[in-house]
Each structure stands twice: as C-alpha cells, then as structure tokens.
Design a protein around this motif. Structure first.
Motif, PDB file in Angstrom:
ATOM      1  N   GLY A   1       6.237   8.522  -7.441  1.00  0.00           N
ATOM      2  CA  GLY A   1       6.989   9.180  -6.380  1.00  0.00           C
ATOM      3  C   GLY A   1       8.410   8.680  -6.187  1.00  0.00           C
ATOM      4  N   ALA A   2       8.799   7.631  -6.927  1.00  0.00           N
ATOM      5  CA  ALA A   2      10.145   7.105  -6.729  1.00  0.00           C
ATOM      6  C   ALA A   2      11.172   7.997  -7.408  1.00  0.00           C
ATOM      7  CB  ALA A   2      10.246   5.695  -7.311  1.00  0.00           C
ATOM      8  N   GLU A   3      12.360   8.015  -6.836  1.00  0.00           N
ATOM      9  CA  GLU A   3      13.462   8.699  -7.483  1.00  0.00           C
ATOM     10  C   GLU A   3      14.228   7.646  -8.280  1.00  0.00           C
ATOM     11  OE1 GLU A   3      17.633  10.893  -6.289  1.00  0.00           O
ATOM     12  OE2 GLU A   3      16.184  10.461  -4.699  1.00  0.00           O
ATOM     13  N   ILE A   4      14.517   7.907  -9.538  1.00  0.00           N
ATOM     14  CA  ILE A   4      15.213   6.931 -10.378  1.00  0.00           C
ATOM     15  C   ILE A   4      16.680   7.344 -10.484  1.00  0.00           C
ATOM     16  CG2 ILE A   4      15.268   5.816 -12.640  1.00  0.00           C
ATOM     17  CD1 ILE A   4      12.623   5.334 -11.112  1.00  0.00           C
ATOM     18  N   VAL A   5      17.550   6.411 -10.184  1.00  0.00           N
ATOM     19  CA  VAL A   5      18.990   6.714 -10.288  1.00  0.00           C
ATOM     20  C   VAL A   5      19.659   5.672 -11.174  1.00  0.00           C
ATOM     21  CG1 VAL A   5      19.178   7.875  -8.049  1.00  0.00           C
ATOM     22  CG2 VAL A   5      19.485   5.393  -8.176  1.00  0.00           C
ATOM     23  N   GLU A   6      20.650   6.107 -11.921  1.00  0.00           N
ATOM     24  CA  GLU A   6      21.374   5.131 -12.729  1.00  0.00           C
ATOM     25  C   GLU A   6      22.434   4.490 -11.834  1.00  0.00           C
ATOM     26  OE1 GLU A   6      22.926   4.998 -17.234  1.00  0.00           O
ATOM     27  OE2 GLU A   6      24.352   5.886 -15.830  1.00  0.00           O
ATOM     28  N   ILE A   7      22.532   3.186 -11.925  1.00  0.00           N
ATOM     29  CA  ILE A   7      23.552   2.484 -11.147  1.00  0.00           C
ATOM     30  C   ILE A   7      24.364   1.603 -12.093  1.00  0.00           C
ATOM     31  CG2 ILE A   7      22.264   2.425  -8.966  1.00  0.00           C
ATOM     32  CD1 ILE A   7      21.690  -0.608  -9.824  1.00  0.00           C
ATOM     33  N   SER A   8      25.425   1.016 -11.530  1.00  0.00           N
ATOM     34  CA  SER A   8      26.247   0.121 -12.350  1.00  0.00           C
ATOM     35  C   SER A   8      26.440  -1.206 -11.622  1.00  0.00           C
ATOM     36  CB  SER A   8      27.616   0.761 -12.597  1.00  0.00           C
ATOM     37  OG  SER A   8      28.448  -0.166 -13.267  1.00  0.00           O
ATOM     38  N   LEU A   9      26.279  -2.284 -12.369  1.00  0.00           N
ATOM     39  CA  LEU A   9      26.584  -3.630 -11.858  1.00  0.00           C
ATOM     40  C   LEU A   9      27.639  -4.182 -12.813  1.00  0.00           C
ATOM     41  CD1 LEU A   9      22.856  -4.682 -11.274  1.00  0.00           C
ATOM     42  CD2 LEU A   9      24.523  -4.183  -9.473  1.00  0.00           C
ATOM     43  N   PRO A  10      28.890  -3.770 -12.602  1.00  0.00           N
ATOM     44  CA  PRO A  10      29.907  -3.956 -13.639  1.00  0.00           C
ATOM     45  C   PRO A  10      30.191  -5.406 -14.031  1.00  0.00           C
ATOM     46  CG  PRO A  10      30.859  -3.089 -11.603  1.00  0.00           C
ATOM     47  CD  PRO A  10      29.384  -3.008 -11.457  1.00  0.00           C
ATOM     48  N   HIS A  11      29.939  -6.347 -13.138  1.00  0.00           N
ATOM     49  CA  HIS A  11      30.282  -7.731 -13.489  1.00  0.00           C
ATOM     50  C   HIS A  11      29.120  -8.519 -14.071  1.00  0.00           C
ATOM     51  CE1 HIS A  11      33.492  -6.503 -10.683  1.00  0.00           C
ATOM     52  NE2 HIS A  11      34.243  -7.172 -11.529  1.00  0.00           N
ATOM     53  N   SER A  12      28.057  -7.812 -14.431  1.00  0.00           N
ATOM     54  CA  SER A  12      26.851  -8.478 -14.930  1.00  0.00           C
ATOM     55  C   SER A  12      27.134  -9.404 -16.104  1.00  0.00           C
ATOM     56  CB  SER A  12      25.826  -7.440 -15.371  1.00  0.00           C
ATOM     57  OG  SER A  12      25.458  -6.644 -14.275  1.00  0.00           O
ATOM     58  N   LYS A  13      28.013  -8.987 -16.982  1.00  0.00           N
ATOM     59  CA  LYS A  13      28.197  -9.780 -18.198  1.00  0.00           C
ATOM     60  C   LYS A  13      28.835 -11.140 -17.912  1.00  0.00           C
ATOM     61  CE  LYS A  13      32.461  -8.789 -20.390  1.00  0.00           C
ATOM     62  NZ  LYS A  13      33.314  -8.197 -21.345  1.00  0.00           N
ATOM     63  N   TYR A  14      29.387 -11.303 -16.736  1.00  0.00           N
ATOM     64  CA  TYR A  14      29.998 -12.599 -16.401  1.00  0.00           C
ATOM     65  C   TYR A  14      29.026 -13.545 -15.701  1.00  0.00           C
ATOM     66  CZ  TYR A  14      34.201  -9.935 -17.406  1.00  0.00           C
ATOM     67  OH  TYR A  14      35.137  -9.170 -18.032  1.00  0.00           O
ATOM     68  N   ALA A  15      27.847 -13.034 -15.389  1.00  0.00           N
ATOM     69  CA  ALA A  15      26.941 -13.804 -14.539  1.00  0.00           C
ATOM     70  C   ALA A  15      26.541 -15.150 -15.168  1.00  0.00           C
ATOM     71  CB  ALA A  15      25.696 -12.981 -14.213  1.00  0.00           C
TER      72      ALA A  15
ATOM     73  N   LYS B   1       6.529   5.220 -14.918  1.00  0.00           N
ATOM     74  CA  LYS B   1       5.370   5.101 -14.035  1.00  0.00           C
ATOM     75  C   LYS B   1       5.806   5.126 -12.563  1.00  0.00           C
ATOM     76  CE  LYS B   1       0.936   4.595 -13.811  1.00  0.00           C
ATOM     77  NZ  LYS B   1       0.113   5.662 -14.424  1.00  0.00           N
ATOM     78  N   CYS B   2       6.858   4.448 -12.286  1.00  0.00           N
ATOM     79  CA  CYS B   2       7.369   4.409 -10.904  1.00  0.00           C
ATOM     80  C   CYS B   2       7.803   5.812 -10.462  1.00  0.00           C
ATOM     81  CB  CYS B   2       8.536   3.430 -10.781  1.00  0.00           C
ATOM     82  SG  CYS B   2       8.025   1.721 -10.937  1.00  0.00           S
ATOM     83  N   ARG B   3       8.401   6.545 -11.408  1.00  0.00           N
ATOM     84  CA  ARG B   3       8.793   7.923 -11.087  1.00  0.00           C
ATOM     85  C   ARG B   3       7.541   8.741 -10.778  1.00  0.00           C
ATOM     86  NH1 ARG B   3      11.731   9.423 -15.523  1.00  0.00           N
ATOM     87  NH2 ARG B   3      13.792   8.997 -14.644  1.00  0.00           N
ATOM     88  N   GLU B   4       6.530   8.535 -11.606  1.00  0.00           N
ATOM     89  CA  GLU B   4       5.256   9.216 -11.421  1.00  0.00           C
ATOM     90  C   GLU B   4       4.668   8.907 -10.033  1.00  0.00           C
ATOM     91  OE1 GLU B   4       1.459   8.418 -13.887  1.00  0.00           O
ATOM     92  OE2 GLU B   4       3.093   8.831 -15.311  1.00  0.00           O
TER      93      GLU B   4
ATOM     94  N   GLY C   1       0.814  -1.205   0.000  1.00  0.00           N
ATOM     95  CA  GLY C   1       0.000   0.000   0.000  1.00  0.00           C
ATOM     96  C   GLY C   1       0.847   1.254   0.000  1.00  0.00           C
ATOM     97  N   GLY C   2       0.259   2.339  -0.383  1.00  0.00           N
ATOM     98  CA  GLY C   2       0.967   3.619  -0.432  1.00  0.00           C
ATOM     99  C   GLY C   2       1.701   3.789  -1.744  1.00  0.00           C
ATOM    100  N   ASP C   3       2.288   4.962  -1.901  1.00  0.00           N
ATOM    101  CA  ASP C   3       2.997   5.218  -3.153  1.00  0.00           C
ATOM    102  C   ASP C   3       4.485   4.932  -2.973  1.00  0.00           C
ATOM    103  OD1 ASP C   3       3.953   7.310  -1.700  1.00  0.00           O
ATOM    104  OD2 ASP C   3       2.528   8.761  -2.546  1.00  0.00           O
ATOM    105  N   LEU C   4       5.278   5.468  -3.893  1.00  0.00           N
ATOM    106  CA  LEU C   4       6.710   5.128  -3.869  1.00  0.00           C
ATOM    107  C   LEU C   4       7.561   6.305  -3.410  1.00  0.00           C
ATOM    108  CD1 LEU C   4       6.902   3.047  -7.177  1.00  0.00           C
ATOM    109  CD2 LEU C   4       6.469   2.261  -4.840  1.00  0.00           C
ATOM    110  N   LYS C   5       6.928   7.263  -2.750  1.00  0.00           N
ATOM    111  CA  LYS C   5       7.689   8.447  -2.303  1.00  0.00           C
ATOM    112  C   LYS C   5       8.795   8.043  -1.331  1.00  0.00           C
ATOM    113  CE  LYS C   5       4.523  12.254  -2.981  1.00  0.00           C
ATOM    114  NZ  LYS C   5       3.206  11.553  -3.147  1.00  0.00           N
ATOM    115  N   GLY C   6       9.956   8.644  -1.549  1.00  0.00           N
ATOM    116  CA  GLY C   6      11.075   8.367  -0.657  1.00  0.00           C
ATOM    117  C   GLY C   6      11.905   7.161  -1.075  1.00  0.00           C
ATOM    118  N   LEU C   7      11.442   6.444  -2.089  1.00  0.00           N
ATOM    119  CA  LEU C   7      12.220   5.272  -2.522  1.00  0.00           C
ATOM    120  C   LEU C   7      13.111   5.632  -3.704  1.00  0.00           C
ATOM    121  CD1 LEU C   7       9.539   2.436  -2.314  1.00  0.00           C
ATOM    122  CD2 LEU C   7      11.589   2.680  -0.892  1.00  0.00           C
TER     123      LEU C   7
END
Lengths: 474, 101, 487
Positions: free
Chosen positions: C291-305, C286-289, C253-259
């Motif tokens: 209330g969530a804050e969207i940030v770009e992150i990096s998972l540098p070893h993803s290609k080895y998974a 939609k998630c931004r709408e 329940g509730g929105d995504l504010k603060g996340l």
C-alpha cells in the motif's frame, strides 16, 4: 634606556558551588585523597559531563559585576592535552565563545590616580587534580578534578607588580561582594598565570613574554613579577634576548626559573564538546540575575563617605567586607554620630572579632545595640572608658547597653551639685597645683580634673568637671 | 619536533601526529600507516569540491540548548571502588612516574 | 523444553507471564546454546553463567511474588562497550584489560529496572572501530550463515549471537552503521535510534556526536519492545532528548497505505552488488504491494558522507580515547615519566585500526589543518542534514540497502582501510543527520547470505520505520529462516 612592562593575568577563580561542574561530587576542601570522585570526574569510559547551572549563573553574575558583555550564545569545547592530573586528557573549557567578553576593573595607583585594567574575557572550565610527589614517583588525587573555575583573562594593561597586586585585591573584593567565590587563597580558590613582557619606552610592539604558571598567593605574584620584570630588563640591557617560555617562581630563593620539563609545542586541537549543548542566554534571564547584583565596593565606599560623612580611610576599612559595611550602615543610621559608630567598628568591634576568630555574623551585638552604646557616650550618660566596659559585657553576653549601665550603676554623674563637692575637695587638697594653674600653667588643670575623676570613681562627666574647675579658679 | 602547520598539505608527519596523540609507534608501524593515512586524507579532500561559504557547521545532531543540572550533591564512588581499577596506587593516590616540573 | 533459546523477546515475555517456563529455563537454554555453538561463532567475550542464573532465579522469585515487569526474566546480551557494574568492559581492546566497571550504563539500569537478566558480553571491533569485528583484540566472530565470513561490525558479536540463537536479543551501538550493517550481514533486525532517543551514559564513547545505542533482535516487534525499555531523557546524558517515549509496540500493525516511501537515486550506484540491489528492489515492490507509494528522491550530498564521517568521527575519537593512559584503569606500561608511560601504554594497548583513526583524528584537528578538514566536514555535515530535511518533506521514510554487499570473507578488506570504510556508505548519512534507521532482513544472495533493507526515518520517527519494517517483515518469510551452524 627606559623600559615599560606589559602584564596580563589569567586568574582562575573557584566558583562557590556545592558540587563539581559536571558531576554531583561535592567540592569539599581537604578531604582524604580520591574520596570525592565518581566515574565522571575520574574520566571513566562511558561517563559523561552534565553542566552545573549554578556555575553558569555565578560566572555571568561575575561578568555583570565586572562590566562584561554577556555572550548570548556560548558553548563548551574540548582542549586536548595530556597531563596526569587531567583525567580525560582533555579539559572541558570554552574556546571561541566564552560566557563573558570585555569589561574591566578600575584600580587606584599609588599617586591616587585611577587606571582601568581591561578584561578580555571570562570563561568557565573544569579544574584538574592535584599531584603529590614521592621519592621516585608522583601520586594523583582527583578530588579537585572537576571543580568549577572561571578564568578571567586581562588585557596586557598592567604595568607593574604594584598594579598587578592592586588589580588582584580589587578583583578579590568584588568577587567576595558578589558571593561568587570564597576567594580563599589558602584553599587555592584563586590562582593565576602571569604573562609579562617589557619593551623600550617609545616602542609600540609588545616584547617577548614569559609565563609564570599557577601562582597562588598575591605576595608571590608581587614578588615574582618584581623579580621577573627586573630580570627581563637587565637581560635586554645586557644585549640579551627574552625567550618565550614558562617559568616557575621559587619562593624560597626569590627567583623565577625556566621550567625543567620539556617545552612542548602546544597544539590544543580545540573542538566543540559534543556531550554538552550550547548555552543560550536571553536578556530576560540575564536581567533576572542582574537584579541581585550588589553595590560594588568602589561605589559603596564613595556613597558611604557621602551619606555618613566618614573619611576615606574609614570607608576603605569598612567596605572591604560587605557584611562589615552592612553592619556599619545599620549602626550609623541609628547613631547620633556616624563617625563614632565608624570608630567603634573599626577599632573595638573588628579587633575583638579578630582576637576571637569570629565573623561579624557571629557578633552578639545588634547594630541597634551598638548604636545605643554610641549614643550613651554622645549624650554623656557614660564616658568612653565606661562604654568599653559595657561593650565587653555586650560582646560576651549580648544585652541592651542601657540596662547594663543601669544594672551596674555605671551612669556618669552629671549632677552639678555632686560634682561641685568633688571639685571643692580637689581644690582644697591640691593647693600647689591650684597655685600653678593660677600662675599660668595650663597643664595643672588636667591634673586637677584627674583628681576630681578619681574622687568620683570615674563617673563624673569630664566636661562638667572642666567647666566647674575653670569657673571656680577664675 | 616540527609543527604540523609547517608541513606541505597531503603529506602527514605521522611521527609528529602520533606524538601529539601520545602513542610511541615503531618505525615499521609508521611505515605501514603512512600510505594508508595519506590515501584516506586524499579521499576526504574531495570535500574541497564543495562551496561551503556561509554554511553553519553542525557540532550537534540535535537542535537543543541549555541543558543543565541542579547544583545538588550525588553519591561519590567509595574510595576503594575508585582505586580498584588503578594499575598502581599508593596512599590512596594513583601513581605515575615522577612528574618533573 | 527444547529451543527456548530460539524464542523472541515477545514470545519469552509471554511464556514467562503465563508461567509456561521459568527465566531459569530460558537462561539455561541460552547458556547451553552458547556452550554448543559459540566455539564456532565466537560472539561472546565473556559469559558469567553463575550471575545470569542468579539473576534468572531472582526474576523467577519476583514473579512468584506477583511482579510482572515487561522484561522480567528475559536475558539480554551486551556489546562489550556498555558498562555493567562488576562486569569487565574491554571494548574488545587490550588497553581495557582488567577493567571492571564500577557503575551501570543508563540503558543497563533501565533494563535491570524492566527485569531483564544481563547475560554476557559480546565481541566487537575494538572501540567500535570497524565493520567486520576483525578488529577485536581478542577473537574473531564468525557469521552464523557462513563461518568463513565476517558477521559485520562493529556490533558483530551482538548480531551473530542473535542470528545463532545464542541470545534472545542484544544491545549494540551504532556510530556509522555498527548496528544496522551487522544486523544486515547476519539476517536480524538492527535499530539505530534517533540521536538523543537513548541515553549514551555508560556507553564507552567512540564519536560522541554520532554514537547511539540500539537493539539487535530477531523481529521488529522485539526491536520496538526493547526501544521502549531503553529510551528516554537521562540527566546523566545532556544530549538525551526530553521527549515522551511512545508505546512503540502498540503502534505496530496494519499495512502501508497512505505512506510515501522515498528511494534515493544516489544510493543505487556503481559498487552496489547486483544481488543486493535485486533483493532491495523486490523489497521495495513488496512495500508498494502493501500500500505504500514509492517516490524517487535525491540526497545530493550522499557521496561526501564517508569523507565527512571519517573526519568528524576520528576527531571526536582522538579525544574520547585520550583517557586510556594507564593511570586510573586498564593497561599500564611503565615509562620514564608520565608522558612516556602514556606513549608506551597506548602503543601497546591499541590495535592498528584504532591507532590509524586516532592519528587521523588528531591530524584533522591539529593546528593548520583544523579549518581545512574538521570545520569543513562539519559544514558538509550541515548539507547532508539538510538533504534529509528536504527529503522528508516528500516522503515519510526512505528505503535503501544497508550495505553495498552481503557478508564478505575474513581478511578481504583488512588490507585496504578505505575500501572497508566505503562499506558504510548507506548507513553513515543517518548518523551524520542524527535521524533513525532500521535494518530488516530482505532476502538472501545465491550463496545464502542475508541481505538487509534499511528503512530510514526522520528524527524521532522510530514509530514510522518500525511500522514499515514490521509490515514488511510480516509479509515476507526472511525472518523465520535460521542458519545451520556446522562445526
């Protein structure tokens, strides 16, 4: 050319737990086939192991008794191999991080000198099931599968079948002392794989080894090793070579034979057991367990000789079993003669227990009561043969020796007047013997003492009789 | 049988490895698997690009240790239940072809 | 009483509590739906209607006596690798043909305790090895949205049954995406809990350090409901976590504010289908709408998974599947000696993909190769785990596609195992790191194939990802859409 042997043992010891290592099935011996099994120890799809904490404690405890370094971090691994008695076709064991490292056992050699046999490691693992053979097929009983084992691996320090035997006996005694295993060989509590090789004197490099698998009697190990060492030496002397192989001891024929099954290249593909988490032991935990450590048999023997002045032979007999040693010490502390207490226990008590198939814990005679009996003899209230009679009563029904002596009127006669009467009677009735004695025949005195004892119905104090006779005949 | 160790890397002795895994594979199966496995192994070899010196291996996904069970007896399967799934049984035992020792 | 099979678990529980219908009514509705559509879908391997009805009647009787357990009378389907006492458990393999489980998996016992009715066994890739359910030794399962396409896998039957309303909810297992990917392909909600959240006891193991059981449901609320019912420490699984189980439903329940929600730049790559990417990007907006804050992150070893996964999972599987030897249960092909019996039994009993993985896993552990492959993979696993640890310092959860494409046609990837393996590229890292992830419907392609949004959370972050998934789901129409199954 002279050869020396290098023998290393891998001893599998069944730990004294109520349940299996990874499941709650009881470790009962001799139950009907496949009645002590569950999805875990049958290797069913989806079943998972859960480590028995007691198996860890008992192994660490053994490590402490054997002077090992306890590994602060250890883990379980899967050892992959296919065999019908191995339900999952991998054994959960320990590969590169066993519970205990190093340590050793001092053994006594025939010439009385001592030798340290080093240990490489001790790890825990699960036992496999048992194979039985029908005419055209084999049957598997998984009751034993999952029984907790610790595997004690020695360095190749053992040089002969005698040393191997001495090692195994010392090990068995220590493990029994610690209460970590029942060490019941008949029930397969202690089995070993024996690696042996020989090399010419002066050569440092070890020779090619052979392995004898699953030996379950000490006598078997002794005989197999004696045979195998001789076989290897004579093979080399003939100019032959030793093949690295697994051999089997044929007890009836008294020979070792190469196994008939195909030699498989071993590739166990060890990897950490994902279903079990690492074992991390803190010094506090180890110290806590160490507080319950028993005095080791070797130390106890030395101390018993020192504290009670008993000979090495006695110490060896009494210290074989911790309960016997405890019984002895409790008795000796209350006895006027520790050596007498030792004699009583070594001969009478142990013989009687063996005869009746009883353990010392089942004895009706308390150490204090046995000490009273010893003391009655020491102060010459009763003689030794009377004491044996009293002992029989105590053994059968218990009771205080003083009361038995009183009730049955068994006390020795130490009243000089009464004994003098018997002495006079004997002298009067055996003129010839008296003459012999006076003529210099010392042995005649013994005959006269015998007569007096007979007249007193055995109750006369023999020392007093002796003194009186000598005085009267001098 | 040769040991896997003696094989040059990249090339898989599928027959030998299948033997280790106790699977009697037919020749055509081996022929089909061979290139597929080598392709996959070729792919996973990209891990060699990374310097992993000093990196602890992860064997468990969770940082937990010392999970033990008390030494308490639990109910076993009853014998009939234990034998019910056995493809072949005799005298209360699981039957396999004769073991030669 | 029409369409009781279309109920969600929460709706069913409510109706049952209000006595608006009986458990028997629901179970009959589900059975008739199976009767009607499973000929096309092929989700179930076995359905024991008699037993399901008996359980339903028992639940109804219990309710008249005043019992009110959370799932009392609610039917749940099981992936065919979960042991249910007195039921077969074939893992969709011929080698377990005839095996009848003598015990309940812990999740099964927990569901029973919560009052659930255990209904039928769901198709899967043999031993959970695959991503399309094409590796079942018994039958194909078809995607209810397009019967010419796969439902995903390995929990394809579990996902297809939920999508086709042949079940209210099901349990699956996820080793590298086996819950989330079929949920994505079939347009339902699939949750892979944190490693150790749910006991694995009774789950036939594929890769023990990666496997986790989780629910496939019609809504996020149901996912939360079932997670609460199956989670918790279990003495029989040493890797189950001794951490209290929160009320996951209460935290919805509730929105995504603060996340703060992270978008890993390595996940929006070549090979990602344009329509899938579009749906996911719209979902992020939609998630931004919300209330969530969207940030770009990096998972540098993803290609080895994927490489790490195919070493570790197959290595563990090679040992886990060693027990299938024809001695204690399952298929037995006679041999000259025991080892010959094993060789023949295993050759006859395992399918191609299972054999391929057993050989790969045996190879990477074998003498001379262990360090180069297995040990190295475990070390790279550490790097992948650390990627996520670092990422979760910057965000509360991570948004990604579930799979690079929507459901594909039968046979499309069968000939090329590596191509199939790469389909798990977005889900595998979550298993390697031992963290949690949920797949939530986020739209359709132009061919009306569902697309899934994956919300990844840190260890024990189920409440966070369920909250996000729920907020998103409630703000979008996707979960209300139903496939039209034409025979």
């Amino acid at each position: 050319m002279n050869f020396v042997a290098n023998i290393g043992l891998e001893v599998h010891v069944q730990l004294k737990t109520r349940t299996k290592i990874f499941c709650g099935c009881p470790t009962t011996f001799g139950a009907p086939p496949n009645t002590r099994v569950c999805p875990v120890c049958l290797g069913y799809p989806g079943a998972m192991p859960a480590m028995n904490s007691e198996a860890i404690r008992l192994t660490v405890f053994s490590g402490l008794m054997l002077g090992c370094k306890i590994n602060p971090y250890s883990k379980m691994d899967r050892k992959n191999y296919y065999y019908p008695d191995m339900p999952k076709n991998y054994q959960i064991s320990q590969y590169d991080q066993p519970l205990c490292l190093g340590g050793g056992i001092e053994i006594k050699l025939a010439d009385g000198s001592k030798k340290m046999i080093g240990l490489t490691r001790i790890h825990i693992e699960e036992d496999v099931g048992k194979n039985m053979h029908f005419a055209a097929s084999s049957g598997i009983d998984f009751n034993r599968a999952g029984t907790p084992l610790m595997e004690i691996v020695t360095e190749p320090d053992i040089a002969s079948a005698d040393e191997a035997l001495a090692f195994l006996e010392a090990l068995k005694e220590i493990l029994a002392y610690g209460g970590v295993s029942d060490v019941n060989l008949e029930e397969g509590n202690l089995r070993c794989d024996v690696n042996s090789s020989v090399r010419p004197v002066g050569q440092d490099k070890l020779g090619t080894k052979t392995e004898l698998k699953n030996m379950n009697t000490f006598k078997g190990v002794y005989r197999a090793l004696s045979y195998e060492i001789t076989r290897q030496i004579s093979e080399l002397e003939k100019g032959g070579r030793i093949r690295q192989e697994t051999r089997r001891w044929d007890d009836l024929a008294g020979v070792t034979l190469a196994m008939r099954s195909k030699e498989e290249a071993h590739d166990y593909r060890y990897f950490p057991e994902p279903d079990l988490l690492p074992i991390v032991l803190t010094p506090a935990q180890i110290d806590d367990w160490a507080r319950a450590l028993p005095e080791l048999p070797e130390n106890r023997r030395a101390r018993m000789m020192r504290d009670y002045g008993i000979p090495e032979y006695d110490a060896n007999v009494l210290a074989v079993d911790q309960a016997v040693a405890n019984y002895f010490e409790a008795t000796a502390k209350l006895s006027k003669s520790a050596k007498s207490a030792s004699n009583w226990i070594m001969t009478t008590v142990l013989a009687k227990l063996t005869e009746q198939h009883l353990a010392i814990g089942e004895l009706k005679i308390t150490p204090a009561q046995l000490a009273s009996l010893v003391n009655l003899v020491e102060v010459k209230i009763i003689n030794i043969s009377t004491a044996k009679e009293v002992f029989e009563i105590m053994f059968a029904q218990g009771g205080e020796p003083e009361e038995i002596v009183k009730a049955k009127g068994l006390a020795q006669v130490s009243d000089t007047g009464a004994i003098e009467k018997f002495v006079d009677e004997a002298i009067a009735a055996n003129a010839k013997t008296v003459a012999d004695y006076k003529g210099g025949k010392e042995a005649a005195l013994k005959a006269l003492i015998g007569q007096v004892m007979k007249l007193s119905k055995g109750k006369a104090n023999p020392g007093l009789v002796n003194d009186l006779l000598k005085r009267k005949l001098s | 049988m040769t040991s896997a160790e003696n094989k040059p890397s990249g090339r898989i002795d599928v027959r030998y490895v299948a033997h280790l895994a106790r699977m009697h594979l037919a020749d055509d199966e081996i022929a089909r698997l061979q290139p597929q496995l080598e392709q996959i192994v070729g792919y996973v070899r990209q891990l060699n690009e990374l310097n992993v010196e000093g990196i602890e291996p992860t064997a468990h996904a969770i940082p937990v240790q010392n999970v033990f069970r008390a030494d308490e007896v639990r109910e076993c399967l009853d014998h009939d239940a234990a034998m019910k799934n056995a493809p072949l049984a005799r005298e209360g035992q699981f039957i396999v072809p004769k073991i030669i020792e | 009483m029409a369409n009781l099979n279309q109920l969600t678990v929460a709706e069913a529980a409510e109706k049952l509590a209000k006595r608006a219908c009986s458990s028997e009514d629901i179970v009959r509705a589900v059975l008739s739906s199976i009767e009607k559509t499973d000929k096309q879908v092929g989700a179930y391997l076995t359905v024991d209607a008699e037993s399901a009805l008996a359980q339903a009647r028992a639940a109804d009787t219990a309710r008249t006596k005043g019992e009110n357990k959370p799932l009392l009378g609610v039917p749940i389907g099981m992936k065919d690798l979960l042991n249910v006492k007195r039921q077969p458990c074939t893992c969709a393999s011929k080698i377990l043909n005839g095996y009848v489980a003598p015990y309940d998996a812990t999740v099964v016992a927990k569901l029973r305790a919560a009052g659930a009715v255990l209904l039928g066994r769901l198709n899967m890739d043999e031993f959970a090895m695959g991503g399309s359910t094409e590796n079942s030794a018994y039958q194909p399962t078809r995607n209810p949205w397009d019967l010419s396409r796969v439902p995903g896998g390995s929990s394809g039957g579990s996902a297809a049954a939920v999508a086709a309303d042949e079940a209210l909810a099901t349990l699956g297992s996820d080793t590298g995406g086996s819950i989330r990917q079929p949920a994505g392909f079939c347009g339902c909600v699939g949750l892979k809990p944190t490693y150790g959240r749910v006991s694995r006891y009774g789950l036939t193991a594929f890769a023990s350090s990666l496997d986790q059981i989780g629910p496939l449901t019609k809504t996020v609320r149901d996912s939360a409901l079932l997670l609460g019912a199956i989670s918790g420490r279990d003495e029989m699984d040493s890797t189950s976590l001794d951490v209290p189980v929160p009320d996951y439903v209460a935290q919805l329940g509730g929105d995504l504010k603060g996340l703060r929600l992270g978008l890993p730049r390595e996940y929006f790559i070549e090979g990602l289908d344009a329509e899938v990417e579009q749906s996911v990007r719209v979902a992020v907006a939609k998630c931004r709408e919300l209330g969530a804050e969207i940030v770009e992150i990096s998972l540098p070893h993803s290609k080895y998974a994927v490489a790490v996964y195919y070493i570790i999972a197959t290595a563990e599987a090679s040992a886990n599947l060693a027990r299938f030897d024809g001695v204690r249960y399952g298929l037995r092909v006679d041999g000259e000696d025991p080892l010959d019996q094993y060789g023949k039994t295993r050759a006859a009993g395992f399918g191609q993909e299972v054999k391929r993985r057993i050989i790969l896993g045996t190879y990477v552990l074998s003498s001379g190769y262990h360090d180069a492959y297995y040990l190295r993979a475990q070390k790279v696993r550490t790097l992948i785990r650390r990627d996520f640890e670092a990422a979760f310092k910057q965000c509360d959860a991570i948004l990604t596609p579930v799979a690079p494409t929507a459901a594909y046609k039968f046979g499309e990837k069968l000939a090329d195992p590596l191509k199939m393996y790469l389909g798990d590229i977005f889900t595998i890292p979550v298993n390697l790191a031992g963290i949690c992830g949920v797949s939530v419907p986020c739209g359709f392609t132009s061919e009306k194939l569902p697309v899934g949004l994956q919300v990844i959370g840190p260890a024990l972050g189920e409440n966070v990802i369920l909250k996000i998934g729920h907020a998103y789901e409630q703000a979008t129409p996707w979960h209300k859409e139903k496939p039209e199954i034409s025979g």
